[in-house]
Design a protein around this motif. Structure first.
Motif, PDB file in Angstrom:
ATOM      1  N   PRO A  42      63.380  13.729 -13.135  1.00 12.92           N
ATOM      2  CA  PRO A  42      62.956  13.839 -14.537  1.00 12.92           C
ATOM      3  C   PRO A  42      62.650  12.493 -15.177  1.00 12.92           C
ATOM      4  CG  PRO A  42      65.298  14.338 -14.319  1.00 12.92           C
ATOM      5  CD  PRO A  42      64.731  14.283 -12.935  1.00 12.92           C
ATOM      6  N   ALA A  43      63.324  11.431 -14.726  1.00 10.24           N
ATOM      7  CA  ALA A  43      63.042  10.094 -15.269  1.00 10.24           C
ATOM      8  C   ALA A  43      61.628   9.659 -14.912  1.00 10.24           C
ATOM      9  CB  ALA A  43      64.056   9.081 -14.735  1.00 10.24           C
ATOM     10  N   ILE A  44      61.208   9.922 -13.667  1.00 15.22           N
ATOM     11  CA  ILE A  44      59.855   9.569 -13.240  1.00 15.22           C
ATOM     12  C   ILE A  44      58.828  10.374 -14.016  1.00 15.22           C
ATOM     13  CG2 ILE A  44      58.223   9.692 -11.310  1.00 15.22           C
ATOM     14  CD1 ILE A  44      60.559   9.042  -9.446  1.00 15.22           C
ATOM     15  N   VAL A  45      59.076  11.676 -14.162  1.00 16.62           N
ATOM     16  CA  VAL A  45      58.133  12.537 -14.888  1.00 16.62           C
ATOM     17  C   VAL A  45      58.029  12.117 -16.345  1.00 16.62           C
ATOM     18  CG1 VAL A  45      57.689  14.900 -15.667  1.00 16.62           C
ATOM     19  CG2 VAL A  45      58.458  14.487 -13.329  1.00 16.62           C
ATOM     20  N   MET A  46      59.158  11.810 -16.970  1.00 17.99           N
ATOM     21  CA  MET A  46      59.130  11.359 -18.359  1.00 17.99           C
ATOM     22  C   MET A  46      58.378  10.038 -18.489  1.00 17.99           C
ATOM     23  SD  MET A  46      59.813  11.645 -21.559  1.00 17.99           S
ATOM     24  CE  MET A  46      61.167  12.740 -21.996  1.00 17.99           C
ATOM     25  N   ALA A  82      50.610  14.125 -31.199  1.00 22.91           N
ATOM     26  CA  ALA A  82      51.115  15.496 -31.090  1.00 22.91           C
ATOM     27  C   ALA A  82      50.216  16.347 -30.188  1.00 22.91           C
ATOM     28  CB  ALA A  82      51.211  16.128 -32.478  1.00 22.91           C
ATOM     29  N   ALA A  83      48.909  16.161 -30.304  1.00 18.26           N
ATOM     30  CA  ALA A  83      47.974  16.911 -29.456  1.00 18.26           C
ATOM     31  C   ALA A  83      48.160  16.550 -27.988  1.00 18.26           C
ATOM     32  CB  ALA A  83      46.539  16.638 -29.898  1.00 18.26           C
ATOM     33  N   LEU A  84      48.290  15.254 -27.702  1.00 22.76           N
ATOM     34  CA  LEU A  84      48.482  14.819 -26.315  1.00 22.76           C
ATOM     35  C   LEU A  84      49.831  15.270 -25.760  1.00 22.76           C
ATOM     36  CD1 LEU A  84      47.004  11.202 -26.590  1.00 22.76           C
ATOM     37  CD2 LEU A  84      46.010  13.138 -25.360  1.00 22.76           C
ATOM     38  N   VAL A  85      50.862  15.230 -26.586  1.00 25.01           N
ATOM     39  CA  VAL A  85      52.188  15.686 -26.160  1.00 25.01           C
ATOM     40  C   VAL A  85      52.145  17.172 -25.825  1.00 25.01           C
ATOM     41  CG1 VAL A  85      54.545  16.152 -26.935  1.00 25.01           C
ATOM     42  CG2 VAL A  85      53.522  13.917 -27.361  1.00 25.01           C
ATOM     43  N   GLU A  90      52.384  21.424 -21.757  1.00 23.90           N
ATOM     44  CA  GLU A  90      51.859  22.639 -21.133  1.00 23.90           C
ATOM     45  C   GLU A  90      51.538  22.411 -19.664  1.00 23.90           C
ATOM     46  OE1 GLU A  90      51.784  25.661 -22.572  1.00 23.90           O
ATOM     47  OE2 GLU A  90      52.838  24.617 -24.180  1.00 23.90           O
ATOM     48  N   VAL A  91      51.029  21.232 -19.328  1.00 23.47           N
ATOM     49  CA  VAL A  91      50.747  20.905 -17.919  1.00 23.47           C
ATOM     50  C   VAL A  91      52.040  20.897 -17.108  1.00 23.47           C
ATOM     51  CG1 VAL A  91      49.971  19.087 -16.353  1.00 23.47           C
ATOM     52  CG2 VAL A  91      48.620  19.638 -18.384  1.00 23.47           C
ATOM     53  N   LEU A  92      53.099  20.320 -17.669  1.00 27.84           N
ATOM     54  CA  LEU A  92      54.386  20.290 -16.969  1.00 27.84           C
ATOM     55  C   LEU A  92      54.930  21.700 -16.762  1.00 27.84           C
ATOM     56  CD1 LEU A  92      56.227  17.251 -18.619  1.00 27.84           C
ATOM     57  CD2 LEU A  92      55.233  17.380 -16.334  1.00 27.84           C
ATOM     58  N   LYS A  93      54.803  22.550 -17.779  1.00 27.49           N
ATOM     59  CA  LYS A  93      55.282  23.929 -17.646  1.00 27.49           C
ATOM     60  C   LYS A  93      54.496  24.685 -16.583  1.00 27.49           C
ATOM     61  CE  LYS A  93      56.944  24.362 -22.415  1.00 27.49           C
ATOM     62  NZ  LYS A  93      56.717  24.993 -23.738  1.00 27.49           N
ATOM     63  N   VAL A 105      63.877  19.542 -24.543  1.00 22.89           N
ATOM     64  CA  VAL A 105      63.150  19.199 -25.772  1.00 22.89           C
ATOM     65  C   VAL A 105      62.616  17.771 -25.766  1.00 22.89           C
ATOM     66  CG1 VAL A 105      64.499  20.823 -27.125  1.00 22.89           C
ATOM     67  CG2 VAL A 105      65.270  18.459 -26.944  1.00 22.89           C
ATOM     68  N   TYR A 106      63.006  16.977 -24.769  1.00 25.01           N
ATOM     69  CA  TYR A 106      62.667  15.554 -24.813  1.00 25.01           C
ATOM     70  C   TYR A 106      61.183  15.280 -24.609  1.00 25.01           C
ATOM     71  CZ  TYR A 106      67.676  14.975 -24.833  1.00 25.01           C
ATOM     72  OH  TYR A 106      68.997  15.046 -25.189  1.00 25.01           O
ATOM     73  N   VAL A 107      60.463  16.196 -23.966  1.00 27.94           N
ATOM     74  CA  VAL A 107      59.014  16.043 -23.875  1.00 27.94           C
ATOM     75  C   VAL A 107      58.398  16.153 -25.260  1.00 27.94           C
ATOM     76  CG1 VAL A 107      56.875  17.004 -22.946  1.00 27.94           C
ATOM     77  CG2 VAL A 107      58.899  16.883 -21.505  1.00 27.94           C
TER      78      VAL A 107
END
Length: 210
Positions: A42-46, A82-85, A90-93, A105-107
């Motif tokens: 998760p650290a790498i993905v974040m 906010a749009a990019l987040v 959604e891509v991660l999900k 919630v950290y994403v």
């Protein structure tokens, strides 16, 4: 081509990764460094998520900087982030659901990351798109670098594994070795960050306060 990779642009990209790291020098983004570094994955993905968001947010704001009224510039920056987040979330999900659940919630809270708003306000609003992209990429990778280092030590010493693969041999446990559960608690992330800051400042006199 030579202008794209000029000495100035190389410094814009490389400085945040080392000498002007957003976490260890500017002390930004500390909260997420504490929250998502119990495991390496998760650290790498974040870290990659923040890198993508800050890089492209910088480009967009740089392209729009001459058309944004000064009184609403913060609102525009927030809308872009906010749009990019939302897109990244959604891509991660869709493609990395398990990691998305770990990040919880950290994403979504990337929008409140001080690094993003700081780079948009301090750099993208005053520089061209390419330089802004390099600045965002460098700051994102500098942030990711610290998250990966912290997560490496926390997962290895706290769980005896990396990417859920056992690293510490069973023979060590047979001899009495015990995983340090304290490493999995958020305060240890702060302590490891402090150790990185100490090491970096001890090696670079320019960072030492007089």
């Amino acid at each position: 081509m030579s202008q794209l990779f000029s000495k100035k642009n190389k410094e814009v990209f490389s400085a945040p990764i080392s000498m002007n790291n957003p976490v260890t020098v500017q002390v930004l983004g500390i909260c997420s460094a504490l929250a998502v570094t119990a495991k390496l994955e998760p650290a790498i993905v974040m870290g990659l998520s923040v890198t993508v968001i800050v890089a492209f947010a910088n480009v967009i704001i740089s392209l729009l900087r001459n058309t944004i009224p000064n009184r609403i510039r913060i609102i525009v920056q927030l809308v872009v982030v906010a749009a990019l987040v939302t897109i990244v979330s959604e891509v991660l999900k869709a493609f990395a659901y398990d990691v998305s659940v770990q990040l919880s919630v950290y994403v979504g809270l990337i929008i409140t990351n001080c690094i993003l708003m700081g780079r948009l306000e301090a750099f993208a609003m005053a520089n061209a798109p390419w330089e802004s992209f390099l600045d965002g990429l460098g700051n994102g990778l500098g942030y990711a670098k610290i998250l990966v280092i912290v997560a490496f030590f926390r997962e290895l010493l706290g769980s005896g594994a990396l990417f859920n693969i056992r690293i510490i041999p069973q023979s060590f446990y047979d001899l009495g070795y015990i995983n340090n559960g304290l490493m999995l608690m958020p305060p240890m992330a702060l302590i490891i960050c402090a150790c990185i800051i100490w090491y970096q400042r001890s090696k670079n006199k320019a960072l030492q306060e007089k």
